[in-house]
Enzyme design. Structure first.
Site, PDB file in Angstrom:
ATOM      1  N   GLU A  66       0.852  -1.203   0.000  1.00 19.85           N
ATOM      2  CA  GLU A  66       0.000   0.000   0.000  1.00 19.85           C
ATOM      3  C   GLU A  66       0.883   1.246   0.000  1.00 19.85           C
ATOM      4  O   GLU A  66       2.107   1.155   0.141  1.00 19.85           O
ATOM      5  CB  GLU A  66      -0.943  -0.002   1.221  1.00 19.85           C
ATOM      6  CG  GLU A  66      -2.011  -1.083   1.107  1.00 19.85           C
ATOM      7  CD  GLU A  66      -2.996  -1.109   2.264  1.00 19.85           C
ATOM      8  OE1 GLU A  66      -2.993  -0.180   3.087  1.00 19.85           O
ATOM      9  OE2 GLU A  66      -3.773  -2.075   2.339  1.00 19.85           O
ATOM     10  N   HIS A 111      -8.915   9.564   2.521  1.00 21.98           N
ATOM     11  CA  HIS A 111      -8.487   8.437   1.686  1.00 21.98           C
ATOM     12  C   HIS A 111      -8.631   8.869   0.230  1.00 21.98           C
ATOM     13  O   HIS A 111      -9.660   9.424  -0.148  1.00 21.98           O
ATOM     14  CB  HIS A 111      -9.343   7.205   1.968  1.00 21.98           C
ATOM     15  CG  HIS A 111      -8.737   5.940   1.455  1.00 21.98           C
ATOM     16  ND1 HIS A 111      -8.602   5.672   0.112  1.00 21.98           N
ATOM     17  CD2 HIS A 111      -8.194   4.881   2.099  1.00 21.98           C
ATOM     18  CE1 HIS A 111      -8.015   4.482  -0.046  1.00 21.98           C
ATOM     19  NE2 HIS A 111      -7.749   3.994   1.149  1.00 21.98           N
ATOM     20  N   ARG A 118      -0.470   8.815   1.532  1.00 19.09           N
ATOM     21  CA  ARG A 118      -1.873   9.145   1.271  1.00 19.09           C
ATOM     22  C   ARG A 118      -2.169  10.642   1.204  1.00 19.09           C
ATOM     23  O   ARG A 118      -2.973  11.088   0.405  1.00 19.09           O
ATOM     24  CB  ARG A 118      -2.688   8.550   2.411  1.00 19.09           C
ATOM     25  CG  ARG A 118      -3.881   7.865   1.943  1.00 19.09           C
ATOM     26  CD  ARG A 118      -4.483   7.126   3.085  1.00 19.09           C
ATOM     27  NE  ARG A 118      -4.373   5.705   2.847  1.00 19.09           N
ATOM     28  CZ  ARG A 118      -4.879   4.805   3.666  1.00 19.09           C
ATOM     29  NH1 ARG A 118      -5.489   5.185   4.757  1.00 19.09           N
ATOM     30  NH2 ARG A 118      -4.764   3.537   3.399  1.00 19.09           N
ATOM     31  N   HIS A 157     -11.388   9.871   6.241  1.00 20.64           N
ATOM     32  CA  HIS A 157     -11.162   8.443   6.473  1.00 20.64           C
ATOM     33  C   HIS A 157     -10.651   8.115   7.873  1.00 20.64           C
ATOM     34  O   HIS A 157     -11.133   7.191   8.516  1.00 20.64           O
ATOM     35  CB  HIS A 157     -10.151   7.967   5.436  1.00 20.64           C
ATOM     36  CG  HIS A 157      -9.828   6.509   5.482  1.00 20.64           C
ATOM     37  ND1 HIS A 157     -10.775   5.536   5.241  1.00 20.64           N
ATOM     38  CD2 HIS A 157      -8.672   5.842   5.723  1.00 20.64           C
ATOM     39  CE1 HIS A 157     -10.218   4.335   5.337  1.00 20.64           C
ATOM     40  NE2 HIS A 157      -8.939   4.494   5.647  1.00 20.64           N
ATOM     41  N   ARG A 182      -0.999   9.187   8.835  1.00 17.51           N
ATOM     42  CA  ARG A 182      -0.833   7.758   9.138  1.00 17.51           C
ATOM     43  C   ARG A 182      -0.387   6.975   7.908  1.00 17.51           C
ATOM     44  O   ARG A 182      -0.918   7.145   6.812  1.00 17.51           O
ATOM     45  CB  ARG A 182      -2.167   7.195   9.623  1.00 17.51           C
ATOM     46  CG  ARG A 182      -2.174   5.698   9.810  1.00 17.51           C
ATOM     47  CD  ARG A 182      -3.533   5.234  10.276  1.00 17.51           C
ATOM     48  NE  ARG A 182      -4.538   5.441   9.264  1.00 17.51           N
ATOM     49  CZ  ARG A 182      -5.054   4.466   8.518  1.00 17.51           C
ATOM     50  NH1 ARG A 182      -4.645   3.221   8.663  1.00 17.51           N
ATOM     51  NH2 ARG A 182      -5.985   4.736   7.621  1.00 17.51           N
TER      52      ARG A 182
HETATM   53  P1  FAD Z   1     -13.922   1.089  15.825  1.00 14.46           P
HETATM   54  O1  FAD Z   1     -13.624  -0.164  15.122  1.00 14.46           O
HETATM   55  O2  FAD Z   1     -14.524   2.182  15.007  1.00 14.46           O
HETATM   56  O3  FAD Z   1     -14.868   0.791  17.054  1.00 14.46           O
HETATM   57  C1  FAD Z   1     -15.436   1.835  17.806  1.00 14.46           C
HETATM   58  C2  FAD Z   1     -16.555   1.270  18.637  1.00 14.46           C
HETATM   59  O4  FAD Z   1     -16.997   2.237  19.591  1.00 14.46           O
HETATM   60  C3  FAD Z   1     -17.802   0.894  17.854  1.00 14.46           C
HETATM   61  O5  FAD Z   1     -18.276  -0.316  18.360  1.00 14.46           O
HETATM   62  C4  FAD Z   1     -18.781   2.022  18.171  1.00 14.46           C
HETATM   63  O6  FAD Z   1     -20.121   1.678  18.051  1.00 14.46           O
HETATM   64  C5  FAD Z   1     -18.413   2.298  19.605  1.00 14.46           C
HETATM   65  N1  FAD Z   1     -18.805   3.616  20.120  1.00 14.46           N
HETATM   66  C6  FAD Z   1     -18.491   4.834  19.639  1.00 14.46           C
HETATM   67  N2  FAD Z   1     -19.010   5.793  20.419  1.00 14.46           N
HETATM   68  C7  FAD Z   1     -19.661   5.165  21.424  1.00 14.46           C
HETATM   69  C8  FAD Z   1     -20.411   5.615  22.537  1.00 14.46           C
HETATM   70  N3  FAD Z   1     -20.621   6.920  22.794  1.00 14.46           N
HETATM   71  N4  FAD Z   1     -20.943   4.698  23.371  1.00 14.46           N
HETATM   72  C9  FAD Z   1     -20.792   3.361  23.137  1.00 14.46           C
HETATM   73  N5  FAD Z   1     -20.091   2.888  22.080  1.00 14.46           N
HETATM   74  C10 FAD Z   1     -19.530   3.783  21.244  1.00 14.46           C
HETATM   75  N6  FAD Z   1      -7.000   0.407   9.107  1.00 14.46           N
HETATM   76  C11 FAD Z   1      -6.030  -0.483   8.834  1.00 14.46           C
HETATM   77  O7  FAD Z   1      -5.075  -0.606   9.610  1.00 14.46           O
HETATM   78  N7  FAD Z   1      -6.103  -1.266   7.723  1.00 14.46           N
HETATM   79  C12 FAD Z   1      -7.120  -1.177   6.833  1.00 14.46           C
HETATM   80  O8  FAD Z   1      -7.165  -1.915   5.855  1.00 14.46           O
HETATM   81  C13 FAD Z   1      -8.145  -0.226   7.075  1.00 14.46           C
HETATM   82  N8  FAD Z   1      -9.169  -0.076   6.205  1.00 14.46           N
HETATM   83  C14 FAD Z   1     -10.196   0.765   6.537  1.00 14.46           C
HETATM   84  C15 FAD Z   1     -11.301   0.856   5.686  1.00 14.46           C
HETATM   85  C16 FAD Z   1     -12.377   1.648   6.039  1.00 14.46           C
HETATM   86  C17 FAD Z   1     -13.567   1.741   5.119  1.00 14.46           C
HETATM   87  C18 FAD Z   1     -12.363   2.369   7.251  1.00 14.46           C
HETATM   88  C19 FAD Z   1     -13.524   3.212   7.651  1.00 14.46           C
HETATM   89  C20 FAD Z   1     -11.254   2.313   8.076  1.00 14.46           C
HETATM   90  C21 FAD Z   1     -10.157   1.520   7.726  1.00 14.46           C
HETATM   91  N9  FAD Z   1      -9.044   1.440   8.549  1.00 14.46           N
HETATM   92  C22 FAD Z   1      -8.053   0.542   8.255  1.00 14.46           C
HETATM   93  C23 FAD Z   1      -8.999   2.140   9.829  1.00 14.46           C
HETATM   94  C24 FAD Z   1      -9.356   1.157  10.940  1.00 14.46           C
HETATM   95  O9  FAD Z   1     -10.419   0.337  10.509  1.00 14.46           O
HETATM   96  C25 FAD Z   1      -9.760   1.848  12.220  1.00 14.46           C
HETATM   97  O10 FAD Z   1      -8.861   2.858  12.547  1.00 14.46           O
HETATM   98  C26 FAD Z   1      -9.815   0.849  13.378  1.00 14.46           C
HETATM   99  O11 FAD Z   1     -10.649  -0.215  12.999  1.00 14.46           O
HETATM  100  C27 FAD Z   1     -10.310   1.526  14.632  1.00 14.46           C
HETATM  101  O12 FAD Z   1     -10.606   0.540  15.590  1.00 14.46           O
HETATM  102  P2  FAD Z   1     -11.247   0.997  16.964  1.00 14.46           P
HETATM  103  O13 FAD Z   1     -11.521  -0.238  17.722  1.00 14.46           O
HETATM  104  O14 FAD Z   1     -10.429   2.056  17.555  1.00 14.46           O
HETATM  105  O15 FAD Z   1     -12.623   1.709  16.539  1.00 14.46           O
HETATM  106  C1  SIN Z   2      -7.329   0.601   2.419  1.00 12.91           C
HETATM  107  O1  SIN Z   2      -7.585  -0.593   2.286  1.00 12.91           O
HETATM  108  O2  SIN Z   2      -7.019   1.348   1.483  1.00 12.91           O
HETATM  109  C2  SIN Z   2      -7.427   1.192   3.782  1.00 12.91           C
HETATM  110  C3  SIN Z   2      -6.177   0.976   4.490  1.00 12.91           C
HETATM  111  C4  SIN Z   2      -6.072   1.890   5.681  1.00 12.91           C
HETATM  112  O3  SIN Z   2      -6.862   2.800   5.856  1.00 12.91           O
HETATM  113  O4  SIN Z   2      -5.126   1.686   6.432  1.00 12.91           O
END
Ligand code: FAD
Ligand code: SIN
Length: 544
Positions: free
Chosen positions: A114, A242, A288, A349, A384
């Site tokens: 990537e 993104h 990015r 993103h 990032r």
């Molecule tokens: P999340 O997975 O967003 O979880 C947050 C949780 O908190 C959810 O369950 C939500 O409902 C809950 N929540 C929020 N507010 C409250 C509240 N007030 N009360 C109760 N619950 C609450 N990163 C990579 O490293 N590789 C990738 O390939 C990649 N691809 C991505 C593709 C997309 C489309 C997106 C959107 C992001 C991508 N990312 C990727 C980024 C990565 O997915 C996120 O940064 C990571 O998953 C964040 O994890 P987290 O557990 O911190 O938050």
């Molecule tokens: C992607 O698959 O392009 C998302 C990867 C990332 O946000 O880290």
């Protein structure tokens, strides 16, 4: 109603669930999640998780790529930490049951490439890595007798000294967190969740912008709650866009993974001209921030609504096999990615800033830990590196679980008497149109004035508008019985205001913050983190 557990977790994404699995042997765990359990950014991740497995690769190279992408603001110790935790994080996921895509030999991982990475190092499950991680972690959590997940429970406020009975006392010293007040959406009641250890793993802020790859849950709740409770937050001007969200009226902002470019696809203008080679030696796989800005420039130069991603030159069968989810989604919209260009635009993103933590997830508030996208650990700096965020969430949740266990064992004091949620003087208002209108207004304002390219004029306007809208929302909040929509709007507006404050403050261009009034990076005056504490804003080399 009062609930009590040894450990309380807000959020059921990769950060919250992996922390729960690591801490559950120590005591009882409650996870609150505001919608259904799989609703998270994690569930949408496509590309994968960066970790060093390739024999030509090295920790040093992954560190260098991360530091370069971060444009001078990463904390080298934090970067070193996640990079070295990479293989261990992948191994934990594999043990929990994630079936990563294997290489041809079947013995190693199929490693993707990537933007910003100089080696293939993205461990993945085809183009559905997040879904595989989320569902596997949820399965393990479901089996664990010490862990309880409560869906449709939205945390409202962290409980701190501020909420104690008998006010009037001065709490100048250390602030403690003893849990949260949360709205149980099934009963419409606010309930009290008490715990000596609270983990905020509430994810990102993409919904603050009109166009985003993030699902509806990403409204910045954790950042807003922690800030209101007095925790420092940092680097919120660094919102990552993104480069390649699908541009289509029926699928706004569906992500086309960077891994497609890593597989050989090329960005082109409407006339078919490949343009990234004009801008950066890594061409379509430049970091990015650079690719998103170049797309923005090309679109504005020609007045085009989008650019195109061209995967037509690649082996069609291999493309279909490697990207089944993307291929299927595009076919539903009558786009055959093996024969036609894919229309794409940048979209909000990932939030690189967040609640300031140390390398073990601790914050300035005793008993409050933060990991995942809601945290600012120092790993991402001003931009990032792709696929470093799932890694960060997993690595820091492991470390936070260790430090939370120590904290739990040492903190033997009973919890103070916490009053129930006070909603005296509030009423059910029927003004729901105000909420939906304000939400749209904030998201449009951020998109138009605080986007990929910024100017002082636009930022100042954004700041004036958000003050007015923010005050109106706060006044409405004070007299209205809470609902999920109102709570999200309040957090969204507050997060937007904090992002704007950071963006106005930084008078240079660096990483994801590009202001045409100060187009250069200025290491003499601005090589530090933007740290916000209440009304105070300042530049600090190390945040915590
Ligand atoms: P999340 O997975 O967003 O979880 C947050 C949780 O908190 C959810 O369950 C939500 O409902 C809950 N929540 C929020 N507010 C409250 C509240 N007030 N009360 C109760 N619950 C609450 N990163 C990579 O490293 N590789 C990738 O390939 C990649 N691809 C991505 C593709 C997309 C489309 C997106 C959107 C992001 C991508 N990312 C990727 C980024 C990565 O997915 C996120 O940064 C990571 O998953 C964040 O994890 P987290 O557990 O911190 O938050
Ligand atoms: C992607 O698959 O392009 C998302 C990867 C990332 O946000 O880290």
């Amino acid at each position: 109603m009062i609930h009590q557990s040894d450990f309380l977790i807000i959020g059921s994404g990769a950060a919250g669930l992996s922390f729960a699995l690591r801490i559950a042997e120590e005591g009882s765990v409650i996870i609150l999640t505001k919608k259904k359990r799989a609703d998270s950014n994690t569930n949408y991740a496509q590309g994968g998780i960066a970790a060093v497995f390739n024999e030509n690769d090295s920790y040093d190279q992954h560190i260098t790529d991360t530091l370069e992408a971060g444009d001078g603001l990463c904390d080298p110790a934090a970067v070193d930490t996640i990079v070295r935790e990479g293989p261990r994080s992948i191994e934990s996921l594999r043990r929990w049951g994630v079936a990563f895509t294997a290489d041809k030999s079947g013995k190693g991982f199929d490693l993707g490439l990537e933007g910003g990475h100089r080696h293939k190092r993205i461990v993945h499950v085809l183009d559905k890595t997040g879904m595989a991680v989320e569902s596997t972690l949820l399965d393990r959590v479901r089996e664990h007798p010490n862990i309880k997940i409560l869906e449709d429970c939205i945390a409202i406020e962290l409980i701190t000294e501020h909420h104690l009975m008998g006010g009037g006392k001065s709490y100048q010293d250390k602030v403690h967190c003893w849990g949260v007040y949360a709205l149980n959406n099934t009963t419409s009641r606010v309930e009290t969740f008490l715990s000596r250890v609270t983990l905020l793993a509430s994810g990102g802020t993409g919904q603050v912008y009109l166009h985003t790859t993030n699902p509806a849950i990403a409204t910045g709740d954790g950042i807003a709650m922690a800030f209101r409770a007095g925790a420092p937050v940092a680097n919120l001007e660094f919102m990552q866009f993104h480069p390649t969200a699908l541009f289509h009226p029926q699928a706004d902002s569906f992500l086309i993974s960077e891994a497609v470019r890593g597989f050989g696809a090329v960005l082109r203008t409407q006339k078919g001209e490949a343009f990234m080679e004009k801008y950066h030696p890594m061409k379509d796989l430049a970091p990015r921030d650079i690719v998103a800005r170049c797309i923005d420039k090309e679109m504005k130069k020609r007045g085009d609504e989008c650019v195109f991603l061209d995967a037509t030159g690649l082996d069609a069968e291999r493309v279909r096999k490697r990207f089944p989810q993307i291929n299927e989604k595009l076919l539903q919209l009558n786009i055959d990615m093996t024969r036609e260009y894919i229309p794409v635009v940048p979209a909000a993103h990932y939030m690189c800033g967040g609640v300031v933590t140390d390398l073990d997830g601790r914050t300035a508030i005793e008993g409050l830990f933060v990991t995942g996208e809601a945290a600012c650990t120092g790993v991402h700096g001003a931009n990032r590196l792709a696929s470093n965020s799932l890694l960060e969430a997993l690595a820091f949740s492991r470390r936070a679980a260790l430090s939370a266990r120590e904290y739990f064992r040492d903190s033997v004091n009973a919890l103070p008497r916490i009053p129930p949620w006070d909603d005296r003087g509030t009423y059910d208002h029927e003004e729901w149109v105000l909420i939906s209108h304000d939400r749209r207004e904030v998201r449009r304002l951020m998109w138009d004035y605080v986007g990929i390219v910024r100017t002082d004029e636009r930022l100042n306007r954004a700041q004036q508008r958000i003050r007015i809208v923010g005050e109106q929302i706060e006044a409405f909040y004070k007299k209205t019985r809470v609902t999920e929509a109102l709570l999200e709007l309040r957090n969204l507006a507050q997060t937007a205001e904090l992002i704007i404050r950071c963006a106005v403050f930084r008078k240079e261009s660096r990483g994801l913050h590009y202001n045409t009034d100060y187009p250069e990076r200025d290491d003499v005056n601005w090589a530090g983190n933007t740290v916000l504490r209440g009304q105070d804003i300042r530049l600090e080399r190390h945040c915590l």
